[in-house]
Design a protein around this motif. Structure first.
Motif, mmCIF file in Angstrom:
data_model
loop_
_atom_site.group_PDB
_atom_site.id
_atom_site.type_symbol
_atom_site.label_atom_id
_atom_site.label_comp_id
_atom_site.label_asym_id
_atom_site.label_seq_id
_atom_site.Cartn_x
_atom_site.Cartn_y
_atom_site.Cartn_z
ATOM 1 N N TYR A 127 0.849 -1.159 -0.210
ATOM 2 C CA TYR A 127 0.197 0.016 0.046
ATOM 3 C C TYR A 127 0.423 1.330 0.249
ATOM 4 O O TYR A 127 2.059 1.264 0.644
ATOM 5 N N TYR A 138 0.163 5.155 0.706
ATOM 6 C CA TYR A 138 -0.608 6.492 1.891
ATOM 7 C C TYR A 138 -0.174 8.021 1.514
ATOM 8 O O TYR A 138 0.696 8.291 1.308
ATOM 9 N N ARG A 186 -5.841 5.441 1.034
ATOM 10 C CA ARG A 186 -4.283 4.140 0.713
ATOM 11 C C ARG A 186 -5.175 3.736 -0.191
ATOM 12 O O ARG A 186 -5.926 3.551 -0.648
#
Length: 409
Positions: free
Chosen positions: A29, A31, A37
């Motif tokens: 992921y 951010y 996200r």
């Protein structure tokens, strides 16, 4: 900063959006600064093969920083990394560490010219080898994304020494070699084209390139900045069983930090200073922090070769999902590209049949669903070991849902 960014594709102009700014990354992921996200299929354009912020890599880097950030002097770590690279890629008999893929290819071409005493090079339309002057001729990557066929500021003399062949068209190579007999220093190629989207070499193409180079006295250079250590520990040359004279590596070899390498035959690399007359230098070449990250990354890949089967399988599932939408999909290992065209994509001309406006709509839709793919039709998707089966399932579901929306083409 031009466009507000430090590399053109990051500006999101080709997809008609404003870029998000990343605050941190972990696993699969990203951010952003607004708290969103995204499931990441860009993986920093390749090096995130194990995902972001791999604990053992981060720990090794932090420990290395305690001893200083740069010395401008040799370290044992440089030798250790070179030995690891050579153990995986035997053709790298002698090598030099540098800071970027651009620098690696530029230096490899210079070594080829110095070794052969010839000036001209052959490259392929749509293949990107960094932004050095002589290689910015009908290049891929950001040049295609920004609709710029060539770069301003490149002297005509550089372009004149660069001969253009067509990827997957061996006759175009033979013709150039015949027309420029005894003048071609090297043939430089992405063994899997991955900067105009993923375009695999057709059966026998790389092997015949090897034969053509040998017959003409030119060197064969594989630009493995993307394919190196991603298609397997042996790179594309191991994957396809074709050995180049020189190779360039980047991305994964730095473990996510600025690092690259070029090298190959000992007799050719012995032409590089201080052993020979081909000059190349750099204060930050073999930087101890980047070398630490690269060494730790390669050790992990060597210790866990099963990772390659995992990421290839994940990419195959994505390929199947995209094919269900009716798009053309090219995949080699964990590299893939869905092309917004119904035509078979095998070269630059077929790549350019893609509907970039349709791609931009798809990109925006996926981003809003929390999935980040490359912001360009002409870049690859990268799968990492951090992409779990559940993440792949979710992505496949989103792709199929988009396919049913009627917005594909």
């Amino acid at each position: 900063m031009p466009g507000g960014v430090n590399s053109p594709v990051r500006a999101f102009r080709s997809v008609g959006r404003t870029p998000f700014f990343v605050e941190k990354a972990k696993g699969a992921y990203l951010y952003d600064a607004d708290g969103n996200r995204y499931l990441d299929y860009v993986c920093s354009w390749g090096p995130g093969i194990l995902g972001h912020a791999v604990p053992s890599v981060v720990e090794a880097v932090q420990k290395a920083c305690e001893n200083g950030l740069t010395f401008g002097a040799p370290t044992e770590k440089e030798v250790e990394l070179a030995q690891l690279i050579q153990s995986c890629v035997p053709s790298m008999e002698m090598m030099r560490l540098v800071n970027s893929g651009t620098e690696a290819v530029m230096s490899a071409v210079r070594a080829a010219r110095g070794f052969t005493g010839r000036e001209k090079i052959i490259k392929f339309t749509g293949c990107y080898h960094g932004h050095s002057d002589g290689l910015l001729v009908k290049a891929g990557s950001g040049l295609l994304t920004g609709s710029v066929p060539d770069s301003a500021g490149v002297p005509a003399g550089y372009a004149a020494a660069t001969l253009l062949a067509e990827y997957n068209d061996i006759e175009s190579v033979r013709r150039l070699l015949e027309e420029n007999e005894g003048q071609v220093a090297c043939i430089v190629v992405e063994p899997v084209a991955a900067n105009m989207g993923v375009v695999p070499p057709e059966e026998g193409f790389l092997a015949v390139l090897r034969e053509a180079a040998d017959a003409s006295g030119a060197l064969l250079i594989f630009d493995e900045v993307i394919t190196g250590f991603r298609l397997g520990l042996g790179g594309a040359q191991g994957y396809y069983g074709v050995t180049p004279d020189l190779s360039t590596f980047g991305k994964i070899v730095g473990g996510g930090m600025p690092l690259a390498a070029y090298g190959g035959r000992r007799d050719v690399m012995s032409c590089v200073a201080p052993c020979g007359a081909v000059y190349q230098a750099g204060t930050l070449s073999g930087n101890p922090i980047a070398v630490t990250a690269g060494t730790e990354m390669l050790k992990l890949l060597i210790a866990h070769p099963e990772i390659y089967a995992q990421i290839d399988q994940s990419a195959a599932r994505l390929e199947e999902a995209y094919r269900e939408t009716g798009l053309t999909v090219n995949r080699v290992g964990s590299l893939l590209s869905p092309f917004f065209t119904r035509e078979k994509v095998r070269d630059y001309q077929s790549v350019m049949t893609s509907d970039t406006a349709a791609f931009a709509r798809y990109f925006g839709w996926m981003l809003e669903k929390g999935i980040y793919v490359a912001p360009s039709q002409f870049e690859a998707m990268f799968v990492s070991a951090a992409h779990s089966a559940e993440m792949i399932d979710m992505t496949c579901d989103m792709v199929k849902e988009y396919g049913k929306s009627g917005m594909i083409l």
